[in-house]
Design a protein around this motif. Structure first.
Motif, PDB file in Angstrom:
ATOM      1  N   GLY A  72      -2.617  18.075  -0.289  1.00 35.98           N
ATOM      2  CA  GLY A  72      -2.206  16.720   0.045  1.00 35.98           C
ATOM      3  C   GLY A  72      -2.239  16.335   1.503  1.00 35.98           C
ATOM      4  N   ALA A  73      -2.750  17.197   2.377  1.00 36.34           N
ATOM      5  CA  ALA A  73      -2.743  16.866   3.808  1.00 36.34           C
ATOM      6  C   ALA A  73      -3.444  15.545   4.103  1.00 36.34           C
ATOM      7  CB  ALA A  73      -3.350  18.001   4.628  1.00 36.34           C
ATOM      8  N   PRO A  74      -4.638  15.282   3.553  1.00 33.45           N
ATOM      9  CA  PRO A  74      -5.281  13.982   3.836  1.00 33.45           C
ATOM     10  C   PRO A  74      -4.441  12.804   3.332  1.00 33.45           C
ATOM     11  CG  PRO A  74      -6.894  15.516   2.951  1.00 33.45           C
ATOM     12  CD  PRO A  74      -5.536  16.158   2.796  1.00 33.45           C
ATOM     13  N   LEU A  75      -3.824  12.964   2.167  1.00 29.96           N
ATOM     14  CA  LEU A  75      -2.981  11.895   1.628  1.00 29.96           C
ATOM     15  C   LEU A  75      -1.787  11.656   2.543  1.00 29.96           C
ATOM     16  CD1 LEU A  75      -2.079   9.905  -0.577  1.00 29.96           C
ATOM     17  CD2 LEU A  75      -0.966  11.847  -1.719  1.00 29.96           C
ATOM     18  N   PHE A  76      -1.153  12.723   2.990  1.00 30.79           N
ATOM     19  CA  PHE A  76       0.022  12.573   3.851  1.00 30.79           C
ATOM     20  C   PHE A  76      -0.355  11.988   5.204  1.00 30.79           C
ATOM     21  CE2 PHE A  76       1.655  16.271   1.173  1.00 30.79           C
ATOM     22  CZ  PHE A  76       2.181  15.414   0.227  1.00 30.79           C
ATOM     23  N   ASP A  77      -1.522  12.345   5.700  1.00 30.75           N
ATOM     24  CA  ASP A  77      -2.002  11.723   6.940  1.00 30.75           C
ATOM     25  C   ASP A  77      -2.176  10.224   6.748  1.00 30.75           C
ATOM     26  OD1 ASP A  77      -2.063  14.116   8.325  1.00 30.75           O
ATOM     27  OD2 ASP A  77      -4.224  14.422   8.044  1.00 30.75           O
ATOM     28  N   HIS A  78      -2.727   9.839   5.610  1.00 28.77           N
ATOM     29  CA  HIS A  78      -2.935   8.411   5.318  1.00 28.77           C
ATOM     30  C   HIS A  78      -1.585   7.691   5.184  1.00 28.77           C
ATOM     31  CE1 HIS A  78      -4.908   4.803   3.992  1.00 28.77           C
ATOM     32  NE2 HIS A  78      -4.196   4.801   2.873  1.00 28.77           N
ATOM     33  N   ILE A  79      -0.636   8.311   4.509  1.00 25.58           N
ATOM     34  CA  ILE A  79       0.698   7.720   4.365  1.00 25.58           C
ATOM     35  C   ILE A  79       1.331   7.524   5.738  1.00 25.58           C
ATOM     36  CG2 ILE A  79       3.059   8.164   3.555  1.00 25.58           C
ATOM     37  CD1 ILE A  79       1.749   9.550   1.087  1.00 25.58           C
ATOM     38  N   ALA A  80       1.215   8.529   6.605  1.00 26.29           N
ATOM     39  CA  ALA A  80       1.791   8.424   7.949  1.00 26.29           C
ATOM     40  C   ALA A  80       1.133   7.298   8.744  1.00 26.29           C
ATOM     41  CB  ALA A  80       1.645   9.755   8.688  1.00 26.29           C
TER      42      ALA A  80
ATOM     43  N   GLU B 223       0.839  -1.208   0.000  1.00 22.45           N
ATOM     44  CA  GLU B 223       0.000   0.000   0.000  1.00 22.45           C
ATOM     45  C   GLU B 223       0.867   1.248   0.000  1.00 22.45           C
ATOM     46  OE1 GLU B 223      -3.602   2.168   2.483  1.00 22.45           O
ATOM     47  OE2 GLU B 223      -3.039   0.122   3.022  1.00 22.45           O
ATOM     48  N   LEU B 224       1.939   1.235   0.777  1.00 22.09           N
ATOM     49  CA  LEU B 224       2.845   2.389   0.777  1.00 22.09           C
ATOM     50  C   LEU B 224       3.432   2.611  -0.611  1.00 22.09           C
ATOM     51  CD1 LEU B 224       4.803   2.145   4.144  1.00 22.09           C
ATOM     52  CD2 LEU B 224       3.266   3.968   3.414  1.00 22.09           C
ATOM     53  N   GLY B 225       3.821   1.526  -1.265  1.00 27.66           N
ATOM     54  CA  GLY B 225       4.358   1.645  -2.627  1.00 27.66           C
ATOM     55  C   GLY B 225       3.334   2.230  -3.588  1.00 27.66           C
ATOM     56  N   ASP B 226       2.093   1.790  -3.460  1.00 33.38           N
ATOM     57  CA  ASP B 226       1.025   2.310  -4.313  1.00 33.38           C
ATOM     58  C   ASP B 226       0.770   3.785  -4.059  1.00 33.38           C
ATOM     59  OD1 ASP B 226       0.755  -0.234  -5.362  1.00 33.38           O
ATOM     60  OD2 ASP B 226      -1.037  -0.714  -4.185  1.00 33.38           O
ATOM     61  N   LEU B 227       0.917   4.197  -2.809  1.00 28.68           N
ATOM     62  CA  LEU B 227       0.662   5.599  -2.463  1.00 28.68           C
ATOM     63  C   LEU B 227       1.716   6.537  -3.049  1.00 28.68           C
ATOM     64  CD1 LEU B 227      -0.500   5.204   1.228  1.00 28.68           C
ATOM     65  CD2 LEU B 227      -1.886   5.991  -0.692  1.00 28.68           C
ATOM     66  N   ALA B 228       2.878   6.015  -3.381  1.00 33.75           N
ATOM     67  CA  ALA B 228       3.928   6.857  -3.959  1.00 33.75           C
ATOM     68  C   ALA B 228       3.442   7.527  -5.240  1.00 33.75           C
ATOM     69  CB  ALA B 228       5.176   6.020  -4.229  1.00 33.75           C
ATOM     70  N   GLU B 229       2.624   6.815  -5.998  1.00 32.26           N
ATOM     71  CA  GLU B 229       2.096   7.370  -7.250  1.00 32.26           C
ATOM     72  C   GLU B 229       1.146   8.545  -7.007  1.00 32.26           C
ATOM     73  OE1 GLU B 229       3.138   6.468 -10.275  1.00 32.26           O
ATOM     74  OE2 GLU B 229       4.544   5.150  -9.229  1.00 32.26           O
ATOM     75  N   GLU B 230       0.596   8.626  -5.808  1.00 33.02           N
ATOM     76  CA  GLU B 230      -0.373   9.677  -5.494  1.00 33.02           C
ATOM     77  C   GLU B 230       0.294  11.006  -5.126  1.00 33.02           C
ATOM     78  OE1 GLU B 230      -3.706   9.207  -5.790  1.00 33.02           O
ATOM     79  OE2 GLU B 230      -3.192   7.202  -6.523  1.00 33.02           O
ATOM     80  N   VAL B 231       1.586  10.976  -4.844  1.00 25.10           N
ATOM     81  CA  VAL B 231       2.294  12.191  -4.424  1.00 25.10           C
ATOM     82  C   VAL B 231       2.765  12.932  -5.672  1.00 25.10           C
ATOM     83  CG1 VAL B 231       4.260  13.105  -3.150  1.00 25.10           C
ATOM     84  CG2 VAL B 231       3.011  11.129  -2.266  1.00 25.10           C
ATOM     85  N   ASP B 232       2.230  14.114  -5.869  1.00 22.50           N
ATOM     86  CA  ASP B 232       2.603  14.941  -7.013  1.00 22.50           C
ATOM     87  C   ASP B 232       3.663  15.941  -6.562  1.00 22.50           C
ATOM     88  OD1 ASP B 232       2.865  16.702  -9.122  1.00 22.50           O
ATOM     89  OD2 ASP B 232       0.713  16.921  -9.450  1.00 22.50           O
ATOM     90  N   PRO B 233       4.885  15.834  -7.078  1.00 23.16           N
ATOM     91  CA  PRO B 233       5.946  16.735  -6.625  1.00 23.16           C
ATOM     92  C   PRO B 233       5.709  18.196  -7.001  1.00 23.16           C
ATOM     93  CG  PRO B 233       6.726  15.357  -8.436  1.00 23.16           C
ATOM     94  CD  PRO B 233       5.356  14.883  -8.072  1.00 23.16           C
ATOM     95  N   PHE B 234       4.765  18.447  -7.889  1.00 21.31           N
ATOM     96  CA  PHE B 234       4.517  19.817  -8.334  1.00 21.31           C
ATOM     97  C   PHE B 234       3.269  20.444  -7.716  1.00 21.31           C
ATOM     98  CE2 PHE B 234       6.848  17.576 -11.681  1.00 21.31           C
ATOM     99  CZ  PHE B 234       8.034  18.308 -11.628  1.00 21.31           C
TER     100      PHE B 234
END
Length: 68
Positions: free
Chosen positions: A32-40, A15-26
């Motif tokens: 992205g706060a909800p996404l980062f909370d989920h990653i944490a 799941e962590l690997g899959d979430l990497a695709e969700e992080v947009d560097p731009f």
């Protein structure tokens, strides 16, 4: 070691690997706060599972008279 624990850890790491695709560097910094909370949360669960496996491996080695 518990196969169930290993399966859970493997799933969390996937799941962590899959979430990497969700992080947009731009994306802007305020997005992205909800996404980062989920990653944490997932990372915390994976760390806990890994610690449990490490403790179990250490204890089993000690019971068998081996150093871990």
């Amino acid at each position: 070691m518990s196969s169930a624990t290993r399966v859970k850890l493997r799933g969390l790491l996937r799941e962590l690997g899959d979430l990497a695709e969700e992080v947009d560097p731009f994306d802007p910094d305020d997005s992205g706060a909800p996404l980062f909370d989920h990653i944490a949360l997932v990372a915390t669960k994976a760390a806990g599972q890994a610690r449990d496996l490490e403790t179990e491996a250490h204890n089993t080695a000690m019971e068998n008279g081996r150093l871990p």
